[in-house]
Design a protein around this motif. Structure first.
Motif, mmCIF file in Angstrom:
data_model
loop_
_atom_site.group_PDB
_atom_site.id
_atom_site.type_symbol
_atom_site.label_atom_id
_atom_site.label_comp_id
_atom_site.label_asym_id
_atom_site.label_seq_id
_atom_site.Cartn_x
_atom_site.Cartn_y
_atom_site.Cartn_z
ATOM 1 N N UNK A 1 0.838 -1.192 0.000
ATOM 2 C CA UNK A 1 0.000 0.000 0.000
ATOM 3 C C UNK A 1 0.880 1.252 0.000
ATOM 4 N N UNK A 2 0.635 2.206 -0.898
ATOM 5 C CA UNK A 2 1.481 3.410 -0.982
ATOM 6 C C UNK A 2 1.431 4.236 0.302
ATOM 7 N N UNK A 3 2.478 5.026 0.495
ATOM 8 C CA UNK A 3 2.567 5.969 1.626
ATOM 9 C C UNK A 3 2.377 5.278 2.967
ATOM 10 N N UNK A 4 2.911 4.052 3.068
ATOM 11 C CA UNK A 4 2.778 3.288 4.320
ATOM 12 C C UNK A 4 4.114 2.645 4.683
ATOM 13 N N UNK B 1 -5.422 -2.854 1.322
ATOM 14 C CA UNK B 1 -6.861 -3.052 1.305
ATOM 15 C C UNK B 1 -7.355 -3.218 -0.110
ATOM 16 N N UNK B 2 -8.658 -3.061 -0.300
ATOM 17 C CA UNK B 2 -9.237 -3.232 -1.633
ATOM 18 C C UNK B 2 -8.719 -2.188 -2.622
ATOM 19 N N UNK B 3 -8.452 -0.965 -2.146
ATOM 20 C CA UNK B 3 -7.937 0.073 -3.035
ATOM 21 C C UNK B 3 -6.580 -0.282 -3.607
ATOM 22 N N UNK B 4 -5.710 -0.838 -2.771
ATOM 23 C CA UNK B 4 -4.396 -1.266 -3.237
ATOM 24 C C UNK B 4 -4.533 -2.374 -4.262
ATOM 25 N N UNK C 1 -4.675 -11.002 -2.602
ATOM 26 C CA UNK C 1 -4.845 -9.825 -1.772
ATOM 27 C C UNK C 1 -4.719 -10.158 -0.295
ATOM 28 N N UNK C 2 -3.740 -9.544 0.359
ATOM 29 C CA UNK C 2 -3.606 -9.669 1.814
ATOM 30 C C UNK C 2 -4.248 -8.435 2.433
ATOM 31 N N UNK C 3 -5.238 -8.659 3.263
ATOM 32 C CA UNK C 3 -6.076 -7.575 3.765
ATOM 33 C C UNK C 3 -5.524 -6.977 5.055
ATOM 34 N N UNK C 4 -5.133 -5.701 4.967
ATOM 35 C CA UNK C 4 -4.756 -4.939 6.160
ATOM 36 C C UNK C 4 -5.759 -3.834 6.432
ATOM 37 N N UNK C 5 -6.824 -3.814 5.634
ATOM 38 C CA UNK C 5 -7.840 -2.780 5.795
ATOM 39 C C UNK C 5 -8.959 -3.258 6.684
#
Length: 288
Positions: free
Chosen positions: A21-24, A77-80, A97-101
């Motif tokens: 995920x960007x900016x993380x 998350x889904x956006x990534x 997809x690994x969910x961190x959201x």
């Protein structure tokens, strides 16, 4: 667990490419854990360049990454995941997809579930979903969408008028805040929030849903995906076209956007245990 015959499987499971995920930058610890888990099972992990720069490591361009790996891993998350699927679409690589959201309609693997999933992956106990994608064009700009294409008014002070055609023949004129053209995968996104129907994600169909229409007779429409849809902007202020909530194009009066099903599908890696209706029940709190 019995494995179904004739299911699609990865030709090889040797190398995976990770996009964070960007900016993380705080995801460095998560990446280290992912890398350790996969490499323990003899699956090499490569990192995409932007993600690598973010956490102080070296990586590969997305093109180089896709040429080297057997599948991709989206961490966020889904956006990534939406971004990863769209950017890697032409390389035909399955995406995990690994969910961190929080919501996670698309990303269904948690970090807690990852060790078991890797074990199942090595034993060919997983599934690959083939999801419909759409192709669109605005003027000379061409794009693909995984969730939806939104045609929206430029000004919040006025409504927009949009004329719709199916295979070149007029079918409706929308007057309101805009129109959402959704894939079945995207039916649980913006489409759902404005009262559109939920459509099973492996269906091939377009969902056309008006946003705050001036007339209550304007209702969502589900149609087969073998049509080509065109929307012409009739408003003198023009409109904006938003692709998967990430890319924005401006479109002027009397210009059109054309949309059709893509000639191939996005590939999603899932746990064999994943059940779409259980996901709906959990995420939408049905029955509570």
């Amino acid at each position: 667990m019995r494995i179904e015959k004739n299911v699609e499987l990865l030709p090889t499971i040797k190398t995976a490419g990770v996009i964070l995920r960007p900016s993380s930058p705080e995801l460095k610890k998560t990446f280290d854990e992912i890398k350790k888990l996969f490499e323990y099972s003899n699956i090499e992990i490569l990192l995409e360049n932007n993600s690598a720069n973010m956490i102080g490591l070296e990586g590969l361009s997305l093109e180089e990454l896709c040429k080297k790996v057997d599948f991709l891993i989206s961490v966020g998350g889904d956006g990534t995941l939406l971004s990863v699927v769209r950017k890697s679409f032409k390389y035909d690589k399955p995406v995990l997809g690994i969910n961190l959201g929080t919501l996670g309609f698309l990303t269904d693997i948690s970090m807690e579930q990852l060790p078991k999933f890797i074990e199942d992956l090595k034993n060919n106990i997983y599934k690959i979903d083939n999801r419909m994608m759409v192709e669109g064009s605005v003027n000379l700009n061409k794009f693909v969408a995984f969730n939806d294409i939104v045609i929206s008014r430029k000004s919040i002070s006025s409504m927009i008028k949009i004329k719709g055609k199916i295979d070149g023949k007029s079918f409706n004129t929308y007057y309101g805040d805009g129109v959402i053209i959704s894939t079945p995968t995207g039916s649980t996104a913006y489409n759902l929030s404005v009262g559109g129907p939920i459509v099973y994600p492996l269906t091939e169909a377009f969902i056309v849903t008006p946003v705050a229409p001036h007339s209550l007779t304007q209702r969502p429409l589900v149609m087969p995906a073998d049509f080509e849809i065109e929307f012409k902007i009739m408003d003198n202020q023009g409109a904006v076209v938003i692709v998967d909530g990430q890319d924005i194009y401006e479109i002027e009066q009397n210009q059109s956007i054309k949309i059709k099903i893509a000639n191939k599908k996005a590939k999603m890696l899932h746990r064999i245990q994943r059940n779409y209706f259980e996901v709906l029940n959990e995420k939408l709190r049905w029955g509570n």
